[in-house]
Design a protein around this motif. Structure first.
Motif, PDB file in Angstrom:
ATOM      1  N   TYR A  45       0.829  -1.205   0.000  1.00 26.89           N
ATOM      2  CA  TYR A  45       0.000   0.000   0.000  1.00 26.89           C
ATOM      3  C   TYR A  45       0.867   1.260   0.000  1.00 26.89           C
ATOM      4  O   TYR A  45       0.660   2.165  -0.806  1.00 26.89           O
ATOM      5  N   CYS A  46       1.835   1.326   0.895  1.00 24.60           N
ATOM      6  CA  CYS A  46       2.693   2.518   0.993  1.00 24.60           C
ATOM      7  C   CYS A  46       3.511   2.705  -0.283  1.00 24.60           C
ATOM      8  O   CYS A  46       3.694   3.839  -0.740  1.00 24.60           O
ATOM      9  N   PHE A  47       3.976   1.621  -0.868  1.00 24.09           N
ATOM     10  CA  PHE A  47       4.730   1.729  -2.105  1.00 24.09           C
ATOM     11  C   PHE A  47       3.856   2.311  -3.216  1.00 24.09           C
ATOM     12  O   PHE A  47       4.281   3.213  -3.942  1.00 24.09           O
ATOM     13  N   LEU A  48       2.640   1.816  -3.346  1.00 19.61           N
ATOM     14  CA  LEU A  48       1.728   2.341  -4.369  1.00 19.61           C
ATOM     15  C   LEU A  48       1.405   3.810  -4.115  1.00 19.61           C
ATOM     16  O   LEU A  48       1.420   4.636  -5.029  1.00 19.61           O
ATOM     17  N   ARG A  49       1.112   4.151  -2.862  1.00 15.40           N
ATOM     18  CA  ARG A  49       0.768   5.536  -2.531  1.00 15.40           C
ATOM     19  C   ARG A  49       1.956   6.476  -2.706  1.00 15.40           C
ATOM     20  O   ARG A  49       1.777   7.667  -2.885  1.00 15.40           O
ATOM     21  N   ALA A  50       3.175   5.937  -2.644  1.00 14.20           N
ATOM     22  CA  ALA A  50       4.360   6.759  -2.845  1.00 14.20           C
ATOM     23  C   ALA A  50       4.440   7.283  -4.275  1.00 14.20           C
ATOM     24  O   ALA A  50       4.963   8.369  -4.509  1.00 14.20           O
ATOM     25  N   PHE A  51       3.877   6.524  -5.227  1.00 16.62           N
ATOM     26  CA  PHE A  51       4.046   6.883  -6.639  1.00 16.62           C
ATOM     27  C   PHE A  51       2.749   7.174  -7.390  1.00 16.62           C
ATOM     28  O   PHE A  51       2.787   7.770  -8.457  1.00 16.62           O
ATOM     29  N   LEU A  52       1.627   6.720  -6.865  1.00 16.76           N
ATOM     30  CA  LEU A  52       0.359   6.890  -7.578  1.00 16.76           C
ATOM     31  C   LEU A  52      -0.576   7.807  -6.809  1.00 16.76           C
ATOM     32  O   LEU A  52      -0.726   7.686  -5.597  1.00 16.76           O
ATOM     33  N   ASN A  53      -1.232   8.690  -7.523  1.00 16.70           N
ATOM     34  CA  ASN A  53      -2.181   9.605  -6.921  1.00 16.70           C
ATOM     35  C   ASN A  53      -3.585   8.982  -6.995  1.00 16.70           C
ATOM     36  O   ASN A  53      -4.428   9.411  -7.764  1.00 16.70           O
ATOM     37  N   ILE A  54      -3.767   7.956  -6.203  1.00 11.98           N
ATOM     38  CA  ILE A  54      -5.043   7.240  -6.140  1.00 11.98           C
ATOM     39  C   ILE A  54      -5.521   7.324  -4.695  1.00 11.98           C
ATOM     40  O   ILE A  54      -4.721   7.224  -3.764  1.00 11.98           O
ATOM     41  N   ALA A  55      -6.797   7.493  -4.514  1.00 15.29           N
ATOM     42  CA  ALA A  55      -7.365   7.659  -3.176  1.00 15.29           C
ATOM     43  C   ALA A  55      -7.113   6.436  -2.298  1.00 15.29           C
ATOM     44  O   ALA A  55      -6.816   5.340  -2.773  1.00 15.29           O
ATOM     45  N   VAL A  56      -7.252   6.657  -1.014  1.00 20.54           N
ATOM     46  CA  VAL A  56      -6.961   5.645  -0.004  1.00 20.54           C
ATOM     47  C   VAL A  56      -7.754   4.358  -0.229  1.00 20.54           C
ATOM     48  O   VAL A  56      -7.180   3.269  -0.313  1.00 20.54           O
ATOM     49  N   LEU A  57      -9.068   4.452  -0.271  1.00 25.60           N
ATOM     50  CA  LEU A  57      -9.890   3.250  -0.335  1.00 25.60           C
ATOM     51  C   LEU A  57      -9.653   2.415  -1.593  1.00 25.60           C
ATOM     52  O   LEU A  57      -9.467   1.194  -1.475  1.00 25.60           O
ATOM     53  N   PRO A  58      -9.623   2.995  -2.786  1.00 22.74           N
ATOM     54  CA  PRO A  58      -9.322   2.166  -3.965  1.00 22.74           C
ATOM     55  C   PRO A  58      -7.947   1.507  -3.887  1.00 22.74           C
ATOM     56  O   PRO A  58      -7.791   0.349  -4.288  1.00 22.74           O
ATOM     57  N   THR A  59      -6.976   2.225  -3.351  1.00 17.70           N
ATOM     58  CA  THR A  59      -5.637   1.636  -3.219  1.00 17.70           C
ATOM     59  C   THR A  59      -5.668   0.482  -2.231  1.00 17.70           C
ATOM     60  O   THR A  59      -5.121  -0.594  -2.497  1.00 17.70           O
ATOM     61  N   ALA A  60      -6.312   0.680  -1.105  1.00 15.41           N
ATOM     62  CA  ALA A  60      -6.398  -0.369  -0.086  1.00 15.41           C
ATOM     63  C   ALA A  60      -7.141  -1.590  -0.622  1.00 15.41           C
ATOM     64  O   ALA A  60      -6.716  -2.736  -0.393  1.00 15.41           O
ATOM     65  N   LEU A  61      -8.233  -1.373  -1.341  1.00 14.31           N
ATOM     66  CA  LEU A  61      -8.981  -2.506  -1.902  1.00 14.31           C
ATOM     67  C   LEU A  61      -8.180  -3.238  -2.969  1.00 14.31           C
ATOM     68  O   LEU A  61      -8.207  -4.471  -3.040  1.00 14.31           O
ATOM     69  N   PHE A  62      -7.435  -2.496  -3.782  1.00 14.34           N
ATOM     70  CA  PHE A  62      -6.575  -3.135  -4.774  1.00 14.34           C
ATOM     71  C   PHE A  62      -5.535  -4.029  -4.087  1.00 14.34           C
ATOM     72  O   PHE A  62      -5.315  -5.170  -4.494  1.00 14.34           O
ATOM     73  N   VAL A  63      -4.902  -3.509  -3.044  1.00 14.95           N
ATOM     74  CA  VAL A  63      -3.886  -4.279  -2.315  1.00 14.95           C
ATOM     75  C   VAL A  63      -4.509  -5.539  -1.722  1.00 14.95           C
ATOM     76  O   VAL A  63      -3.924  -6.628  -1.791  1.00 14.95           O
ATOM     77  N   LEU A  64      -5.697  -5.414  -1.167  1.00 12.67           N
ATOM     78  CA  LEU A  64      -6.372  -6.571  -0.586  1.00 12.67           C
ATOM     79  C   LEU A  64      -6.696  -7.615  -1.653  1.00 12.67           C
ATOM     80  O   LEU A  64      -6.411  -8.806  -1.472  1.00 12.67           O
ATOM     81  N   LEU A  65      -7.256  -7.182  -2.780  1.00  9.41           N
ATOM     82  CA  LEU A  65      -7.567  -8.118  -3.855  1.00  9.41           C
ATOM     83  C   LEU A  65      -6.308  -8.748  -4.441  1.00  9.41           C
ATOM     84  O   LEU A  65      -6.286  -9.944  -4.748  1.00  9.41           O
ATOM     85  N   PHE A  66      -5.260  -7.973  -4.589  1.00  7.82           N
ATOM     86  CA  PHE A  66      -3.977  -8.493  -5.068  1.00  7.82           C
ATOM     87  C   PHE A  66      -3.459  -9.573  -4.117  1.00  7.82           C
ATOM     88  O   PHE A  66      -3.028 -10.651  -4.552  1.00  7.82           O
ATOM     89  N   SER A  67      -3.520  -9.306  -2.825  1.00  7.38           N
ATOM     90  CA  SER A  67      -3.048 -10.264  -1.824  1.00  7.38           C
ATOM     91  C   SER A  67      -3.885 -11.532  -1.829  1.00  7.38           C
ATOM     92  O   SER A  67      -3.347 -12.649  -1.770  1.00  7.38           O
ATOM     93  N   TYR A  68      -5.207 -11.376  -1.900  1.00  7.19           N
ATOM     94  CA  TYR A  68      -6.090 -12.542  -1.998  1.00  7.19           C
ATOM     95  C   TYR A  68      -5.768 -13.361  -3.241  1.00  7.19           C
ATOM     96  O   TYR A  68      -5.744 -14.595  -3.197  1.00  7.19           O
ATOM     97  N   THR A  69      -5.528 -12.675  -4.352  1.00  5.19           N
ATOM     98  CA  THR A  69      -5.232 -13.369  -5.606  1.00  5.19           C
ATOM     99  C   THR A  69      -3.962 -14.196  -5.477  1.00  5.19           C
ATOM    100  O   THR A  69      -3.927 -15.366  -5.893  1.00  5.19           O
ATOM    101  N   LEU A  70      -2.919 -13.608  -4.904  1.00  2.00           N
ATOM    102  CA  LEU A  70      -1.682 -14.367  -4.705  1.00  2.00           C
ATOM    103  C   LEU A  70      -1.910 -15.574  -3.808  1.00  2.00           C
ATOM    104  O   LEU A  70      -1.368 -16.656  -4.065  1.00  2.00           O
ATOM    105  N   GLU A  71      -2.709 -15.401  -2.790  1.00  3.80           N
ATOM    106  CA  GLU A  71      -2.977 -16.521  -1.884  1.00  3.80           C
ATOM    107  C   GLU A  71      -3.727 -17.632  -2.605  1.00  3.80           C
ATOM    108  O   GLU A  71      -3.419 -18.812  -2.443  1.00  3.80           O
ATOM    109  N   VAL A  72      -4.704 -17.277  -3.429  1.00  2.00           N
ATOM    110  CA  VAL A  72      -5.450 -18.283  -4.197  1.00  2.00           C
ATOM    111  C   VAL A  72      -4.522 -18.980  -5.191  1.00  2.00           C
ATOM    112  O   VAL A  72      -4.600 -20.196  -5.391  1.00  2.00           O
ATOM    113  N   LEU A  73      -3.617 -18.229  -5.803  1.00  2.00           N
ATOM    114  CA  LEU A  73      -2.646 -18.831  -6.720  1.00  2.00           C
ATOM    115  C   LEU A  73      -1.740 -19.813  -5.987  1.00  2.00           C
ATOM    116  O   LEU A  73      -1.311 -20.821  -6.561  1.00  2.00           O
ATOM    117  N   GLN A  74      -1.477 -19.558  -4.726  1.00  3.76           N
ATOM    118  CA  GLN A  74      -0.718 -20.520  -3.923  1.00  3.76           C
ATOM    119  C   GLN A  74      -1.507 -21.812  -3.758  1.00  3.76           C
ATOM    120  O   GLN A  74      -0.935 -22.905  -3.786  1.00  3.76           O
TER     121      GLN A  74
END
Length: 133
Positions: A45-74
């Protein structure tokens, strides 16, 4: 859309160092598997917010979905299916074992992020500052 927020970048670097230290030196049953998962979503989340001008909630939801996706791929043994099991970095980044509790750690990490951002924004509003983007 692109920006640079040094405070988020510094936090991301510090969290990355913490993650590396956890991976290298902790081989316990609590901090490495669960605190590491909690911290990694904050890091992303902090890495994305460091470089992208995207609001808090969309960034947080993206990170959560990304993390879930990696876990499912595992769950589907992606590392082995791609023939990457010999590569330690691939095993670390993608992961090799699905755990339901990891989804909880990711969720708690993202909720923690949203809570911190909301309280930081509320403090700025209460002190006459502007809202965070």
């Amino acid at each position: 859309m692109l920006t640079f927020r040094p405070h988020y970048f510094i936090i991301a670097v510090l969290l990355f160092i913490i993650e590396v230290l956890i991976a290298l030196f902790l081989h316990d049953e609590i901090i490495r598997p669960y605190v590491g998962d909690f911290v990694v979503v904050i890091l992303i989340y902090c890495f994305l917010r460091a470089f992208l001008n995207i609001a808090v909630l969309p960034t947080a939801l993206f990170v959560l979905l990304f993390s879930y996706t990696l876990e499912v791929l595992q769950y589907f043994n992606l590392v082995e299916r791609l023939g990457l099991q010999k590569y330690k970095l691939a095993r670390i980044v993608i992961g090799t074992s699905f755990e339901w509790i990891d989804l909880l750690a990711y969720t708690l990490g993202v909720l923690f992020i949203v809570y911190l951002e909301k309280t930081k924004t509320a403090r700025r509003w209460n002190h006459g500052g502007s809202q965070l983007s």
